[in-house]
Scaffold this active site. Structure first.
Site, PDB file in Angstrom:
ATOM      1  N   SER B 137       0.831  -1.205   0.000  1.00  0.00           N
ATOM      2  CA  SER B 137       0.000   0.000   0.000  1.00  0.00           C
ATOM      3  C   SER B 137       0.864   1.252   0.000  1.00  0.00           C
ATOM      4  O   SER B 137       1.988   1.233   0.507  1.00  0.00           O
ATOM      5  CB  SER B 137      -0.886   0.011   1.235  1.00  0.00           C
ATOM      6  OG  SER B 137      -1.531   1.264   1.360  1.00  0.00           O
ATOM      7  N   TYR B 150      -0.745   0.085  10.574  1.00  0.00           N
ATOM      8  CA  TYR B 150      -0.974  -0.560   9.283  1.00  0.00           C
ATOM      9  C   TYR B 150       0.131  -0.176   8.305  1.00  0.00           C
ATOM     10  O   TYR B 150       0.727  -1.029   7.634  1.00  0.00           O
ATOM     11  CB  TYR B 150      -2.352  -0.129   8.771  1.00  0.00           C
ATOM     12  CG  TYR B 150      -2.704  -0.512   7.352  1.00  0.00           C
ATOM     13  CD1 TYR B 150      -3.113  -1.814   7.024  1.00  0.00           C
ATOM     14  CD2 TYR B 150      -2.689   0.454   6.331  1.00  0.00           C
ATOM     15  CE1 TYR B 150      -3.480  -2.139   5.725  1.00  0.00           C
ATOM     16  CE2 TYR B 150      -3.062   0.127   5.029  1.00  0.00           C
ATOM     17  CZ  TYR B 150      -3.449  -1.163   4.728  1.00  0.00           C
ATOM     18  OH  TYR B 150      -3.821  -1.486   3.447  1.00  0.00           O
TER      19      TYR B 150
HETATM   20  N1  NAP Z   1      -8.954  -0.819  -0.210  1.00  0.00           N
HETATM   21  C1  NAP Z   1      -7.949   0.014  -0.231  1.00  0.00           C
HETATM   22  O1  NAP Z   1      -8.143   1.238  -0.293  1.00  0.00           O
HETATM   23  C2  NAP Z   1      -6.538  -0.500  -0.219  1.00  0.00           C
HETATM   24  C3  NAP Z   1      -5.508   0.410  -0.435  1.00  0.00           C
HETATM   25  C4  NAP Z   1      -4.203  -0.041  -0.457  1.00  0.00           C
HETATM   26  C5  NAP Z   1      -3.940  -1.385  -0.242  1.00  0.00           C
HETATM   27  N2  NAP Z   1      -4.958  -2.265  -0.013  1.00  0.00           N
HETATM   28  C6  NAP Z   1      -4.606  -3.661   0.209  1.00  0.00           C
HETATM   29  O2  NAP Z   1      -5.246  -4.466  -0.760  1.00  0.00           O
HETATM   30  C7  NAP Z   1      -5.394  -5.790  -0.243  1.00  0.00           C
HETATM   31  C8  NAP Z   1      -6.800  -6.256  -0.468  1.00  0.00           C
HETATM   32  O3  NAP Z   1      -7.673  -5.479   0.325  1.00  0.00           O
HETATM   33  P1  NAP Z   1      -9.171  -5.098  -0.037  1.00  0.00           P
HETATM   34  O4  NAP Z   1      -9.224  -3.659  -0.204  1.00  0.00           O
HETATM   35  O5  NAP Z   1      -9.667  -5.958  -1.114  1.00  0.00           O
HETATM   36  O6  NAP Z   1      -9.904  -5.347   1.340  1.00  0.00           O
HETATM   37  P2  NAP Z   1     -10.567  -6.622   1.982  1.00  0.00           P
HETATM   38  O7  NAP Z   1     -11.732  -7.014   1.160  1.00  0.00           O
HETATM   39  O8  NAP Z   1     -10.789  -6.286   3.399  1.00  0.00           O
HETATM   40  O9  NAP Z   1      -9.447  -7.735   1.836  1.00  0.00           O
HETATM   41  C9  NAP Z   1      -8.544  -8.125   2.789  1.00  0.00           C
HETATM   42  C10 NAP Z   1      -8.555  -9.640   2.784  1.00  0.00           C
HETATM   43  O10 NAP Z   1      -7.490 -10.134   3.570  1.00  0.00           O
HETATM   44  C11 NAP Z   1      -7.945 -11.302   4.160  1.00  0.00           C
HETATM   45  N3  NAP Z   1      -7.223 -11.662   5.367  1.00  0.00           N
HETATM   46  C12 NAP Z   1      -6.967 -10.892   6.438  1.00  0.00           C
HETATM   47  N4  NAP Z   1      -6.296 -11.613   7.334  1.00  0.00           N
HETATM   48  C13 NAP Z   1      -6.138 -12.847   6.812  1.00  0.00           C
HETATM   49  C14 NAP Z   1      -5.516 -14.034   7.273  1.00  0.00           C
HETATM   50  N5  NAP Z   1      -4.943 -14.094   8.462  1.00  0.00           N
HETATM   51  N6  NAP Z   1      -5.524 -15.117   6.481  1.00  0.00           N
HETATM   52  C15 NAP Z   1      -6.114 -15.090   5.280  1.00  0.00           C
HETATM   53  N7  NAP Z   1      -6.715 -14.000   4.801  1.00  0.00           N
HETATM   54  C16 NAP Z   1      -6.724 -12.891   5.565  1.00  0.00           C
HETATM   55  C17 NAP Z   1      -9.371 -11.013   4.527  1.00  0.00           C
HETATM   56  O11 NAP Z   1     -10.040 -12.240   4.663  1.00  0.00           O
HETATM   57  P3  NAP Z   1     -11.339 -12.450   5.586  1.00  0.00           P
HETATM   58  O12 NAP Z   1     -12.473 -12.167   4.702  1.00  0.00           O
HETATM   59  O13 NAP Z   1     -11.243 -13.872   6.003  1.00  0.00           O
HETATM   60  O14 NAP Z   1     -11.232 -11.490   6.733  1.00  0.00           O
HETATM   61  C18 NAP Z   1      -9.830 -10.198   3.339  1.00  0.00           C
HETATM   62  O15 NAP Z   1     -10.444 -11.010   2.382  1.00  0.00           O
HETATM   63  C19 NAP Z   1      -5.010  -5.708   1.220  1.00  0.00           C
HETATM   64  O16 NAP Z   1      -3.689  -6.172   1.373  1.00  0.00           O
HETATM   65  C20 NAP Z   1      -5.062  -4.232   1.508  1.00  0.00           C
HETATM   66  O17 NAP Z   1      -4.224  -3.885   2.569  1.00  0.00           O
HETATM   67  C21 NAP Z   1      -6.241  -1.849  -0.015  1.00  0.00           C
END
Ligand code: NAP
Ligand code: FAD
Lengths: 441, 245
Positions: B137, B150
């Site tokens: 990120s 984070y």
């Molecule tokens: N959305 C943004 O603005 C943004 C910006 C920059 C970076 N990111 C990064 O993009 C990636 C995807 O995020 P997203 O935005 O799509 O949000 P999200 O839907 O909340 O995805 C995060 C995922 O990580 C999984 N997770 C967390 N802990 C875990 C564990 N111990 N084992 C297996 N899975 C686990 C969660 O699974 P569960 O459903 O089981 O909890 C969830 O599906 C993340 O790394 C996030 O930090 C997002």
């Protein structure tokens, strides 16, 4: 947040917008009452907006199964028509019924019971519908088909989300050999000629006419009638054969800002119409067109609704019974050309038979036009309402943004039964849109 | 001809699913790995219906490092491409007070993702091919008061990916670091994000597919974020520490 339909008129303060991801979240959202489902917001007016609770269904966007024998696709209601095409056209399938934009959800297509250029032969969306799962006000899901809950199956298409929330559906696709359409353009000097062409080309799978609605007198209704059929493999030239399903990406243009209000003034529209007609004359005859340009010419310009500027625009679409079509259309066109209120997109189409209880189409003709949302045009539309009613016609709720409850009742004897059905089933408390409040349905 | 498999770690995430759709649309079989993976059955049906590719489901918890080797062994085939979307933001206010909470954020964004990619990296190295994609990120580029727990975990992950790329550069294995700005997903659903700075999950997926194909190293999703972060990273610390960002 502020919400509106595709016409960006009216703009409504809608503080509660839920975006459920599961049936449990959906049930919780609709328990608030006074809610309406929203698909991709392509209805022009306020059909998919509720001040009390708007439920965005686009997270319900999974396909469930496809039967390559029958062409039946089962999918959740938030699946986008564009995705259906990208997935299945390469396998030789195309939607049986499609509106003039592919950026609509299956739920929105069913709720409005949309029609395409093939209505005269294939009917509306409900004809392509095998079954539908609808969640009622208590959160219970009912499957409705021609044999199971047939009453509900007849009410849902055309009911604009007011009979419950569509969760998933089975729809029939048609098999096609290619992604190309053989189009025949026939110029018509006036309305009588255009209608004559429609009446004699009933066996053309697709037909639609673009009307120059600023022409008066003997040329009133001057138009280009466009007939089409899915091209078979042997109709393709070498170039088309190279891209059999016409899937190669084309460049998208986008309208990045609102045009100033004067941009859509009379003289400009007049000039555009004259040019378009002449360009059409040159193209008269047969040619091959890819499916995207043929069915969805406006989709190539993203956010084209902004050419009407900030104030938004209005659509008018009515259907007229066959025997009153000629007189009704003449009267409508006369009123429009007298007002000098041009419309870029004036479309005339022949409708075939229509079943289902509250859908818009009827055997006859439909005319659709758009205008900038000015007070002058609002008055013109009221005049068009009167003419339509006087000829026994009715209005398309997916386009409406400003009709009165009185006008709707006068235009459509089915309204009373629709309202009664909503009350008897208990749906009326829970499902309400800004449009249903305005129209008292 | 069937293409090579793509493994998605953290497949219940919106970005992870979008990446699965993108690679499936290019004809790759998909391995979806997540906690409570059975909840992805409808998504498996969705992807197979849309793209006619095989999709398999695999239970995976990034907080269970002991399970990583067994997890990789259990895959039907060692994937050619692995994308890690695992991440967890937590609540900054809670992370400041509660060591267990902040440790969970650190482990979910750094230790877990780094661990599983390390396991895959070694196998890819042995095989001599493959691409690893880590979704980190922009938050990891400079610690800010509003989300530095984070952010610091993401910083660690970004540095790890950079080192891994360096190590494997001559071994036929490529590593892509993805630095998204705002993305409209479950993670950010309740935040009021400016539209022009916010990417859709599919946009992220498209960028990732292109980066994999062209062997790019570090990618931003919307290029405006490169500009924003360049400015943020160049503010002198003396001034930066007084800012509210
Ligand atoms: N959305 C943004 O603005 C943004 C910006 C920059 C970076 N990111 C990064 O993009 C990636 C995807 O995020 P997203 O935005 O799509 O949000 P999200 O839907 O909340 O995805 C995060 C995922 O990580 C999984 N997770 C967390 N802990 C875990 C564990 N111990 N084992 C297996 N899975 C686990 C969660 O699974 P569960 O459903 O089981 O909890 C969830 O599906 C993340 O790394 C996030 O930090 C997002
Ligand atoms: C450029 C353009 C061309 C068009 N051409 C045509 C055409 O040729 N023929 C035609 O018939 N229409 C046409 N339309 C209108 C359009 O097809 C319909 O308004 C359609 O309903 C839009 O679908 P949507 O997903 O955007 O739904 P929305 O606009 O979001 O909603 C429309 C209605 O469907 C209901 N609804 C949506 N999802 C659900 C659900 N899951 N459950 C219950 N109710 C739901 C809403 O409550 C609302 O009443 C056109 C529109 C545009 C912008």
């Amino acid at each position: 947040m502020m919400l509106s339909g595709w016409g960006r008129f009216p703009v409504i303060y809608a503080p509660v917008v839920d975006r459920p991801r599961s049936e449990a979240e959906l049930t919780a959202a609709q328990a608030k009452g006074g809610v309406i489902a929203r698909g991709n917001g392509r209805a022009y007016g306020d059909s998919a907006v509720s001040r009390r609770g708007t439920i965005d269904m686009r997270h319900f966007n999974r396909m469930i199964s496809f039967d390559a024998e029958t062409g039946i696709l089962v999918a959740e209601s938030g699946v986008m028509l564009a995705d259906v095409i990208t997935s299945f056209l390469p396998r030789g399938w195309f939607p049986l019924v499609t509106p003039g934009t592919k950026f609509v959800t299956l739920g929105g297509m069913i709720a409005a019971d949309v029609h395409g250029k093939n209505h005269h032969r294939d009917g509306s969306m409900s004809a392509a519908l095998e079954w539908v799962d609808v969640m009622d006000q208590s959160g219970q899901v009912h499957r409705a088909s021609r044999t199971q809950n047939p009453e509900l199956f007849d009410w849902v298409p055309g009911s604009m989300g007011l009979t419950g929330i569509i969760l998933r559906a089975a729809i029939r696709l048609q098999s096609v050999e290619t992604g190309w359409i053989r189009q025949t353009t026939i110029p018509a000097k006036n309305l009588a000629e255009a209608m004559e062409i429609f009446e004699t080309s009933d066996d053309s799978p697709y037909s639609v006419a673009w009307i120059d609605c600023l022409k008066g007198g003997a040329n009133r209704g001057r138009s280009l009638v466009m007939l089409g059929e899915h091209a078979s493999g042997d109709m393709l030239g070498a170039q088309e054969n190279d891209d059999r399903y016409a899937l190669r990406p084309k460049r998208k243009k986008s309208v990045a800002f609102d045009f100033p209000g004067f941009a859509m003034s009379g003289p400009l529209v007049k000039a555009f119409n004259a040019l378009y007609y002449r360009a059409g004359l040159r193209k008269a005859g047969d040619n091959l067109v890819d499916w995207d340009s043929y069915f969805y010419p406006l989709d190539a310009i993203l956010n084209w609704n902004r050419v009407y500027g900030r104030r938004g625009f209005l659509q008018f679409q009515c259907a007229l019974p066959l025997d009153a079509s000629k007189a009704g259309l003449e009267a409508l066109l006369e009123a429009i050309s007298e007002a000098g209120a041009g419309s870029f997109l004036a479309v005339l189409k022949r409708f075939g038979e229509q079943s289902s209880k509250f859908s818009f189409p009827m055997l006859g003709y439909t005319l659709a036009l758009d205008f900038p949302a000015t007070s002058k045009n609002l008055r013109l539309l009221e005049q068009l309402d009167r003419i339509t009613i006087a000829h026994g016609g009715r209005f398309y709720l997916a386009k409406d943004a400003r009709m009165t409850a009185q006008t709707l009742i006068e235009s459509d004897p089915r309204v009373a039964r629709f309202v009664a059905q909503r009350q008897d089933s208990g749906a009326s408390e829970t499902f309400q849109s800004s449009q249903s409040e305005r129209l008292a349905i | 001809m069937s293409k090579d498999s793509v493994l998605i770690l953290g497949a219940r995430s919106d970005i992870g699913l979008a990446v699965a759709h993108k690679f499936a649309s290019l004809g790759h079989p998909i391995q979806l790995a997540a906690r409570n993976v059975e909840t992805l059955k409808p998504n498996r049906a969705d992807i197979t219906t849309r793209y006619k590719v095989d999709v398999t489901l695999h239970e995976f918890d990034a907080l269970q490092p002991d399970s990583f080797a067994g997890f990789v062994d259990s895959l039907p085939k060692l994937p050619l491409i692995a994308v890690c979307a695992v991440g967890f933001m937590g609540e900054q206010s809670q992370n400041e007070q509660d060591l267990a909470a902040s440790s969970l954020v650190m482990r979910s964004n750094y230790e877990g993702p780094a661990g599983i990619l390390a396991e895959l990296a070694n196998r890819f190295e042995t095989r001599g091919s493959g691409t690893l994609v880590g979704i980190s990120s922009v938050a990891g580029l400079r610690g800010r008061a509003t989300n530095y727990v984070y952010g610091s975990a993401k910083a660690g992950f970004t540095a790890f990916l950079s080192g891994l790329r360096n190590r494997l550069a001559k071994k036929g294995v490529h590593v892509v670091t993805v630095l998204p700005g705002f993305v409209a997903t479950q993670m950010t659903e309740n935040l009021d994000l400016p539209e022009w700075l916010t990417a859709q999950p599919m946009e992220v997926a498209e960028k990732i597919a292109t980066a994999v194909e062209r062997g790019k190293n570090v990618i931003y999703v919307r290029s405006i974020w490169w500009l924003i972060m360049t400015i943020i990273c160049n503010i002198p610390e003396n001034i930066f520490k007084r800012l509210k960002l």
